[in-house]
Design an enzyme around this catalytic site. Structure first.
Site, PDB file in Angstrom:
ATOM      1  N   ALA A 139     -72.629 -69.432 -12.544  1.00 15.64           N
ATOM      2  CA  ALA A 139     -73.288 -69.878 -13.776  1.00 15.64           C
ATOM      3  C   ALA A 139     -74.087 -68.739 -14.406  1.00 15.64           C
ATOM      4  CB  ALA A 139     -74.189 -71.076 -13.491  1.00 15.64           C
ATOM      5  N   TYR A 140     -74.802 -68.003 -13.580  1.00 14.34           N
ATOM      6  CA  TYR A 140     -75.581 -66.863 -14.083  1.00 14.34           C
ATOM      7  C   TYR A 140     -74.654 -65.794 -14.643  1.00 14.34           C
ATOM      8  CZ  TYR A 140     -78.929 -62.992 -14.109  1.00 14.34           C
ATOM      9  OH  TYR A 140     -79.719 -61.933 -14.483  1.00 14.34           O
TER      10      TYR A 140
END
Length: 280
Positions: A157-158
């Site tokens: 996600a990052y």
């Protein structure tokens, strides 16, 4: 080396995620250059401590508690900035760790992208129109990540949020070409840095391999002064040459039709190690 012309006495610098880490270190340097500071952060307590620290150093500072994932709150930040004077610098530095892989919950994905990517988009949308109409030098700095370029497995996600931020900032820089450099965009790409993120992982003292936030801020100012778009920071463990080789290998996955993220693929471990040895 002289500062980027947007870093000028009497102008306003707006820094999101400015209560600690790289954002606060950058604000200290903007304040030392005579700028009026507007710090935004989601952490009220940290904002108060940061403001005290900056005021003790003689910098005029105003703080706003906000969540950058809200367009309405970014609009409120713009109003606060306009009340302080002419804005010449926006640093979209607010960010969060994702903590999520491919199958992480929707809440993790949404919060990560909303903060790391959309927070910068909303900031640019609020501040850029006035910068384009101004007649003084302006700059926008977005804090990216090497993880948004090489995409190490784990915190997907990052990685996705920072890859999106890279693409957004590159497009922004291209859109600014007609200004002839009067309004510039910069992608800050820190290396391993001792910040609040590092402390939350359990490191209470600065690791030997890490740079301090102040070192990153100094490197950023030098890069801006040179007119660099990609401000790619080394650290005490990873050199510029190592970063360049890793980035080149990642791009080579497409060129050479290797598997995705082949740097971490067991069948390519030896090839990657040999490729990196050529850089030494």
């Amino acid at each position: 080396m002289a500062n980027h012309p947007a870093i000028a006495s009497g102008r306003v610098a707006v820094v999101t995620g400015g209560a600690s880490g790289i954002g606060l270190a950058a604000a200290e340097r903007f304040g030392a250059a005579g700028m009026t500071l507007l710090l935004a952060d989601i952490d009220d307590e940290a904002l108060g401590l940061a403001a005290d620290r900056l005021r003790n150093a003689g910098a005029p500072v105003t703080t706003v508690r906000l969540d950058v994932s809200s367009p309405a709150e970014l609009a409120r930040l713009k109003g606060s900035a306009d009340a302080l004077g002419p804005v010449s610098l926006l640093m979209n530095n607010a960010g969060r760790e994702g903590g999520g892989g491919i199958l992480a919950g929707a809440d993790i994905w949404e919060r990560t992208i909303a903060t790391n990517l959309m927070g910068a988009v909303y900031g640019v949308q609020q501040f850029l129109p006035a910068m384009l109409k101004a007649d003084w030098p302006c700059a926008i700095v977005n804090t990216g990540s090497k993880q948004g370029i090489t995409l190490p497995p784990g915190d997907t996600a990052y990685n996705v949020s920072k890859a999106g931020l890279k693409a957004f900032t590159e497009s922004l820089a291209h859109e600014l070409l007609p200004t002839g450099g009067r309004v510039s965009a910069h992608l800050l790409i820190p290396g391993f840095t001792f910040t609040g993120f590092t402390r939350r992982r359990g490191a209470m003292e600065q690791p030997t391999a890490a740079w301090s936030a102040g070192q990153v801020a100094d490197f950023m100012l030098d890069g801006m002064a040179r007119g660099d778009f990609y401000i790619l920071c080394p650290d005490n463990d990873v050199t510029r040459t190592m970063d360049e080789r890793r980035i080149a290998w990642a791009a080579g996955d497409i060129i050479h039709n290797r598997p995705a993220l082949s740097r971490w693929h067991p069948d390519y471990a030896q090839d990657f190690a040999q490729f990196m040895e050529k850089s030494s």
